[in-house]
Scaffold this motif. Structure first.
Motif, PDB file in Angstrom:
ATOM      1  N   ALA A   4     -12.472  32.381   3.343  1.00  0.00           N
ATOM      2  CA  ALA A   4     -11.918  32.342   1.979  1.00  0.00           C
ATOM      3  C   ALA A   4     -12.625  33.353   1.080  1.00  0.00           C
ATOM      4  O   ALA A   4     -11.970  34.049   0.293  1.00  0.00           O
ATOM      5  CB  ALA A   4     -12.051  30.936   1.402  1.00  0.00           C
ATOM      6  N   CYS A   5     -13.945  33.474   1.209  1.00  0.00           N
ATOM      7  CA  CYS A   5     -14.685  34.462   0.420  1.00  0.00           C
ATOM      8  C   CYS A   5     -14.270  35.884   0.788  1.00  0.00           C
ATOM      9  O   CYS A   5     -14.097  36.741  -0.080  1.00  0.00           O
ATOM     10  CB  CYS A   5     -16.187  34.287   0.616  1.00  0.00           C
ATOM     11  SG  CYS A   5     -16.842  32.797  -0.139  1.00  0.00           S
ATOM     12  N   PHE A   6     -14.104  36.137   2.083  1.00  0.00           N
ATOM     13  CA  PHE A   6     -13.674  37.460   2.531  1.00  0.00           C
ATOM     14  C   PHE A   6     -12.274  37.777   2.003  1.00  0.00           C
ATOM     15  O   PHE A   6     -12.010  38.895   1.539  1.00  0.00           O
ATOM     16  CB  PHE A   6     -13.709  37.537   4.056  1.00  0.00           C
ATOM     17  CG  PHE A   6     -13.328  38.876   4.598  1.00  0.00           C
ATOM     18  CD1 PHE A   6     -14.183  39.959   4.463  1.00  0.00           C
ATOM     19  CD2 PHE A   6     -12.114  39.059   5.240  1.00  0.00           C
ATOM     20  CE1 PHE A   6     -13.830  41.200   4.963  1.00  0.00           C
ATOM     21  CE2 PHE A   6     -11.753  40.297   5.740  1.00  0.00           C
ATOM     22  CZ  PHE A   6     -12.616  41.369   5.599  1.00  0.00           C
ATOM     23  N   ALA A   7     -11.380  36.798   2.051  1.00  0.00           N
ATOM     24  CA  ALA A   7     -10.019  37.002   1.538  1.00  0.00           C
ATOM     25  C   ALA A   7     -10.051  37.269   0.035  1.00  0.00           C
ATOM     26  O   ALA A   7      -9.332  38.153  -0.461  1.00  0.00           O
ATOM     27  CB  ALA A   7      -9.154  35.781   1.841  1.00  0.00           C
ATOM     28  N   ALA A   8     -10.871  36.538  -0.696  1.00  0.00           N
ATOM     29  CA  ALA A   8     -10.984  36.756  -2.142  1.00  0.00           C
ATOM     30  C   ALA A   8     -11.533  38.157  -2.428  1.00  0.00           C
ATOM     31  O   ALA A   8     -11.045  38.854  -3.340  1.00  0.00           O
ATOM     32  CB  ALA A   8     -11.872  35.685  -2.772  1.00  0.00           C
ATOM     33  N   ALA A   9     -12.536  38.585  -1.659  1.00  0.00           N
ATOM     34  CA  ALA A   9     -13.088  39.927  -1.844  1.00  0.00           C
ATOM     35  C   ALA A   9     -12.032  40.982  -1.555  1.00  0.00           C
ATOM     36  O   ALA A   9     -11.920  41.980  -2.282  1.00  0.00           O
ATOM     37  CB  ALA A   9     -14.305  40.117  -0.938  1.00  0.00           C
TER      38      ALA A   9
ATOM     39  N   LEU B 118      -8.505  46.162  -7.672  1.00  0.00           N
ATOM     40  CA  LEU B 118      -9.240  47.269  -8.323  1.00  0.00           C
ATOM     41  C   LEU B 118      -8.738  48.615  -7.817  1.00  0.00           C
ATOM     42  O   LEU B 118      -8.594  49.564  -8.617  1.00  0.00           O
ATOM     43  CB  LEU B 118     -10.744  47.105  -8.082  1.00  0.00           C
ATOM     44  CG  LEU B 118     -11.403  45.918  -8.783  1.00  0.00           C
ATOM     45  CD1 LEU B 118     -12.855  45.800  -8.349  1.00  0.00           C
ATOM     46  CD2 LEU B 118     -11.279  46.052 -10.284  1.00  0.00           C
ATOM     47  N   LEU B 119      -8.504  48.740  -6.541  1.00  0.00           N
ATOM     48  CA  LEU B 119      -7.981  49.997  -6.013  1.00  0.00           C
ATOM     49  C   LEU B 119      -6.594  50.300  -6.564  1.00  0.00           C
ATOM     50  O   LEU B 119      -6.286  51.450  -6.915  1.00  0.00           O
ATOM     51  CB  LEU B 119      -7.939  49.955  -4.478  1.00  0.00           C
ATOM     52  CG  LEU B 119      -9.259  50.092  -3.744  1.00  0.00           C
ATOM     53  CD1 LEU B 119      -9.072  49.911  -2.239  1.00  0.00           C
ATOM     54  CD2 LEU B 119      -9.878  51.459  -4.028  1.00  0.00           C
ATOM     55  N   GLY B 120      -5.765  49.303  -6.673  1.00  0.00           N
ATOM     56  CA  GLY B 120      -4.422  49.506  -7.210  1.00  0.00           C
ATOM     57  C   GLY B 120      -4.453  49.867  -8.680  1.00  0.00           C
ATOM     58  O   GLY B 120      -3.631  50.651  -9.170  1.00  0.00           O
TER      59      GLY B 120
END
Length: 120
Positions: free
Chosen positions: A102-107, A114-116
């Motif tokens: 879940a943390c990886f998905a949130a990151a 941010l990239l978009g």
């Protein structure tokens, strides 16, 4: 896994016998001798424990046939406790894995946002 399977009543009876043996046959926490209990042919619970392998019949010169706790009977509760600890450890491992995912998905979502925002 425990080498024998017992139901609640059988567990209670085995626990009672083990407690009795610890209370009467130990000195300073060390087992001095193993208790032998009288064979009661009319006791269904004792018969079930014998059939399951937690108790065993053995001849006694003074008292006839007696029953004693087997090695499987002694190891039943420690093995059951170990199985429960392993299940708990596996459960905690799975929980940590889901949390990390879940943390990886949130990151990934935040980085993608941010990239978009800054690139596009």
């Amino acid at each position: 896994m425990a080498s024998i399977e017992l139901n609640i009543l059988q567990e209670r009876e085995l626990g009672r016998l083990l407690d009795y043996e610890r209370a009467t046959c130990t000195v300073d926490g060390e087992l001095v001798y193993r208790c032998a209990f009288p064979l009661r042919p009319d006791d269904d619970l004792q018969r079930e424990l014998i059939e399951r392998g937690a108790l065993a019949k053995r001849p006694d010169d003074r008292r006839g046939t007696v029953v004693a706790i087997t090695t499987d009977g002694y190891s039943y509760f420690p093995a059951k406790r170990k199985e429960q600890e392993e299940r708990n450890r596996d459960k905690h491992h799975d929980t940590r894995l889901v949390g990390l995912s879940a943390c990886f998905a949130a990151a990934c979502v935040i980085i993608g946002f941010l990239l978009g925002r800054f690139v596009g």
